[in-house]
Design a protein around this motif. Structure first.
Motif, PDB file in Angstrom:
ATOM      1  N   PRO A 121       0.843  -1.203   0.000  1.00 49.94           N
ATOM      2  CA  PRO A 121       0.000   0.000   0.000  1.00 49.94           C
ATOM      3  C   PRO A 121       0.881   1.258   0.000  1.00 49.94           C
ATOM      4  O   PRO A 121       1.960   1.261   0.603  1.00 49.94           O
ATOM      5  CB  PRO A 121      -0.784  -0.115   1.310  1.00 49.94           C
ATOM      6  N   ASN A 122       0.436   2.301  -0.668  1.00 44.59           N
ATOM      7  CA  ASN A 122       1.265   3.511  -0.804  1.00 44.59           C
ATOM      8  C   ASN A 122       1.648   4.130   0.547  1.00 44.59           C
ATOM      9  O   ASN A 122       2.653   4.843   0.648  1.00 44.59           O
ATOM     10  CB  ASN A 122       0.540   4.566  -1.651  1.00 44.59           C
ATOM     11  N   ALA A 123       0.865   3.866   1.568  1.00 44.99           N
ATOM     12  CA  ALA A 123       1.157   4.440   2.894  1.00 44.99           C
ATOM     13  C   ALA A 123       2.285   3.707   3.614  1.00 44.99           C
ATOM     14  O   ALA A 123       2.836   4.215   4.592  1.00 44.99           O
ATOM     15  CB  ALA A 123      -0.094   4.390   3.769  1.00 44.99           C
ATOM     16  N   VAL A 155       2.100   8.043   7.430  1.00 48.10           N
ATOM     17  CA  VAL A 155       2.456   7.639   6.062  1.00 48.10           C
ATOM     18  C   VAL A 155       3.970   7.483   6.027  1.00 48.10           C
ATOM     19  O   VAL A 155       4.697   8.410   6.407  1.00 48.10           O
ATOM     20  CB  VAL A 155       2.040   8.714   5.030  1.00 48.10           C
ATOM     21  N   MET A 156       4.448   6.326   5.583  1.00 44.66           N
ATOM     22  CA  MET A 156       5.891   6.134   5.451  1.00 44.66           C
ATOM     23  C   MET A 156       6.353   6.801   4.153  1.00 44.66           C
ATOM     24  O   MET A 156       5.665   6.715   3.124  1.00 44.66           O
ATOM     25  CB  MET A 156       6.236   4.630   5.414  1.00 44.66           C
ATOM     26  N   THR A 157       7.513   7.462   4.218  1.00 39.82           N
ATOM     27  CA  THR A 157       7.976   8.254   3.057  1.00 39.82           C
ATOM     28  C   THR A 157       9.469   8.017   2.778  1.00 39.82           C
ATOM     29  O   THR A 157      10.183   7.453   3.611  1.00 39.82           O
ATOM     30  CB  THR A 157       7.775   9.758   3.332  1.00 39.82           C
ATOM     31  N   ALA A 181      -0.591  11.787  -2.578  1.00 41.28           N
ATOM     32  CA  ALA A 181       0.565  12.573  -3.040  1.00 41.28           C
ATOM     33  C   ALA A 181       1.798  11.670  -3.149  1.00 41.28           C
ATOM     34  O   ALA A 181       2.576  11.772  -4.107  1.00 41.28           O
ATOM     35  CB  ALA A 181       0.825  13.727  -2.076  1.00 41.28           C
ATOM     36  N   ASN A 182       1.988  10.783  -2.185  1.00 39.06           N
ATOM     37  CA  ASN A 182       3.131   9.859  -2.211  1.00 39.06           C
ATOM     38  C   ASN A 182       3.115   9.059  -3.516  1.00 39.06           C
ATOM     39  O   ASN A 182       4.150   8.829  -4.140  1.00 39.06           O
ATOM     40  CB  ASN A 182       3.027   8.909  -1.009  1.00 39.06           C
ATOM     41  N   VAL A 230       5.713   6.416  -4.799  1.00 39.52           N
ATOM     42  CA  VAL A 230       4.942   5.164  -4.715  1.00 39.52           C
ATOM     43  C   VAL A 230       4.898   4.646  -3.271  1.00 39.52           C
ATOM     44  O   VAL A 230       3.845   4.578  -2.656  1.00 39.52           O
ATOM     45  CB  VAL A 230       5.445   4.091  -5.699  1.00 39.52           C
ATOM     46  N   ASN A 231       6.037   4.270  -2.731  1.00 37.14           N
ATOM     47  CA  ASN A 231       6.077   3.940  -1.289  1.00 37.14           C
ATOM     48  C   ASN A 231       7.517   4.108  -0.807  1.00 37.14           C
ATOM     49  O   ASN A 231       8.449   4.151  -1.607  1.00 37.14           O
ATOM     50  CB  ASN A 231       5.576   2.521  -1.000  1.00 37.14           C
ATOM     51  N   ALA A 232       7.680   4.191   0.514  1.00 37.85           N
ATOM     52  CA  ALA A 232       9.033   4.263   1.085  1.00 37.85           C
ATOM     53  C   ALA A 232       9.715   2.907   0.869  1.00 37.85           C
ATOM     54  O   ALA A 232       9.043   1.884   0.742  1.00 37.85           O
ATOM     55  CB  ALA A 232       8.940   4.595   2.573  1.00 37.85           C
TER      56      ALA A 232
END
Ligand SMILES: Cc1ncc(COP(=O)(O)O)c(C=O)c1O
Length: 406
Positions: free
Chosen positions: A74-76, A103-105, A277-278, A284-286
């Motif tokens: 998941p993007n988060a 949200v992981m970035t 936004a990520n 996309v994801n961290a």
């Protein structure tokens, strides 16, 4: 190549990349004169070893053969990583967070840019109190916003009247950074309460909530047992952005997070916008692997005392060489005033571009520092003292000579 004119213009402006350029020139100078002859204080690249707990987590997780561990997610970010960050921020802020607030970035940089993407409409303004991290201007402009700089207070505390005067119907957000890069200032409770009061009054007057963004990658690196004040209990419409670049010495691994204040109005929608936004900014994801590492090792005890030793050593060097500076309360930067010229008197210690000129002059003495115009503070320069102790011990004569010949 058809590079957009505005990008070409920003790229060719001297301030846009001065720190990176200095860092790259450092590499060239080191090749030419030998690494020990060059005193490179240009970049905030932590040189403390990554803590053993983090190294152990890296080895252990690398050995785990979980199916799909390199796949999309998941993007988060991973649920476990989000839950651990919620624990971390909950402890720091003294409020209860869930993983759904996180949200992981890709580092604090991506966290900032995702938050700004989520809240900015074209023409909006973001306030930053000088001195501030220069990339804020780019991250704001990326989404059609403009950074409005609030002039520094004399002691580099928050300039509350300046912020109050700069607020307008266009203000979407205020970014604060404590411990501060480059001043080393840790903002106190009273000034943050005053800021919260000003933002609340602005909301009552204009009906617009201003988002308070606390950029906190240096939170753990403080001196004399200081603590960094929590903002969530002071102001509901707030968010923390941070990373493990500085406190765990893993800036190249690009892992950070956004943590929304659960008390903000419609926090789920704000978090959903950051996740979106990520995705659409192309992060996309961290990184999968380092989300796992951070989730497993964020709580390790780190010995930051070498930074205290280095801080004290560089202050002694600069005091002895006759420079004025702000005593750092946190982070690993010494913010120094460009000295008055020994040849031209006060005339050469002020004026536009003086810090760039002085940093060029320092370079002639093989000392690399960052000029502070880009941080919103003309006439100052920054020493990043996250360097080997020997660099600090041996740089004194060069700083002295540079001052004498300025
Ligand atoms: C104040 C501040 N914010 C954000 C960042 C970006 O950190 P990261 O490497 O986690 O993206 C930095 C990096 O130097 C910084 O100094």
């Amino acid at each position: 190549m058809p590079v957009a004119p505005h990008i070409a213009a920003v790229m060719s402006s001297k301030m846009s990349s001065v720190i990176r350029k200095m860092f790259e020139e450092g590499g060239v100078l080191k090749k030419k004169y030998g690494p020990d002859a060059v005193f490179d204080f240009s970049l905030g690249n932590p040189d403390l070893e990554t803590p053993p707990e983090v190294e152990a987590a890296i080895s252990r997780i690398a050995g785990e053969k979980t199916r799909g561990c390199h796949g999309y997610m998941p993007n988060a970010g991973y649920d476990e990583a989000r839950a651990q960050m919620a624990r971390k921020v909950g402890r720091e802020q003294g409020v209860t967070l869930e993983g759904s607030h996180v949200v992981m970035t890709c580092g604090a940089a991506a966290a900032l840019t995702c938050v700004l993407k989520a809240v900015l409409s074209p023409g909006d303004e973001v306030l930053a109190n000088a001195p501030f991290f220069p990339e804020y201007a780019h991250y704001t402009a990326n989404h059609g916003g403009a950074l409005r700089v609030v002039p520094p207070a004399l002691d580099f505390s928050l300039n509350i009247p300046g912020i109050q005067a700069a607020l307008s119907a266009k203000t979407a957000a205020v970014i604060i950074n404590s411990p501060n890069n480059p001043s080393g200032r840790v903002y106190g409770k009273a000034e943050l309460e005053a800021l919260a009061g000003v933002l609340t009054a602005h909301r009552k007057k204009t009906g617009r909530w201003v988002l308070l963004i606390a950029d906190e990658p240096y939170r753990d690196i403080v001196y004399e047992n200081r603590t960094v004040q929590a903002i969530f209990p002071l102001y509901d419409c707030s968010v923390v952005v941070s990373s493990f670049a500085k406190n765990l010495s893993i800036p190249g691994e690009r892992v950070g997070y956004i943590a929304a204040n659960p008390a903000m109005g419609d926090a789920p929608q704000f978090v959903a916008a950051c996740i979106f936004a990520n995705r659409i900014l192309g992060f996309v994801n961290a990184p999968a692997f380092f989300q796992r590492v951070a989730a497993a090792s964020w709580d390790c005890a780190v010995d930051y005392s070498p930074y205290t030793t280095r801080r004290n050593a560089i202050m002694a060097v600069m005091r002895d060489a006759g420079y004025q500076f702000a005593v750092p309360e946190g982070a690993f930067y010494l913010f120094c005033r460009v000295p008055a010229s020994t040849r031209d008197g006060a005339a050469k210690s002020a004026g536009e571009g003086i810090d760039l000129a002085f940093c060029d002059h320092l370079k002639e003495h093989l000392v690399l520092c960052a000029p502070a115009s880009g941080f919103g503070c003309q006439g100052w320069f920054r020493i990043a003292y996250c360097v080997p102790q020997s660099t600090i011990e041996n740089c004194g004569a060069s700083f002295k000579k540079a001052k004498e010949t300025w």
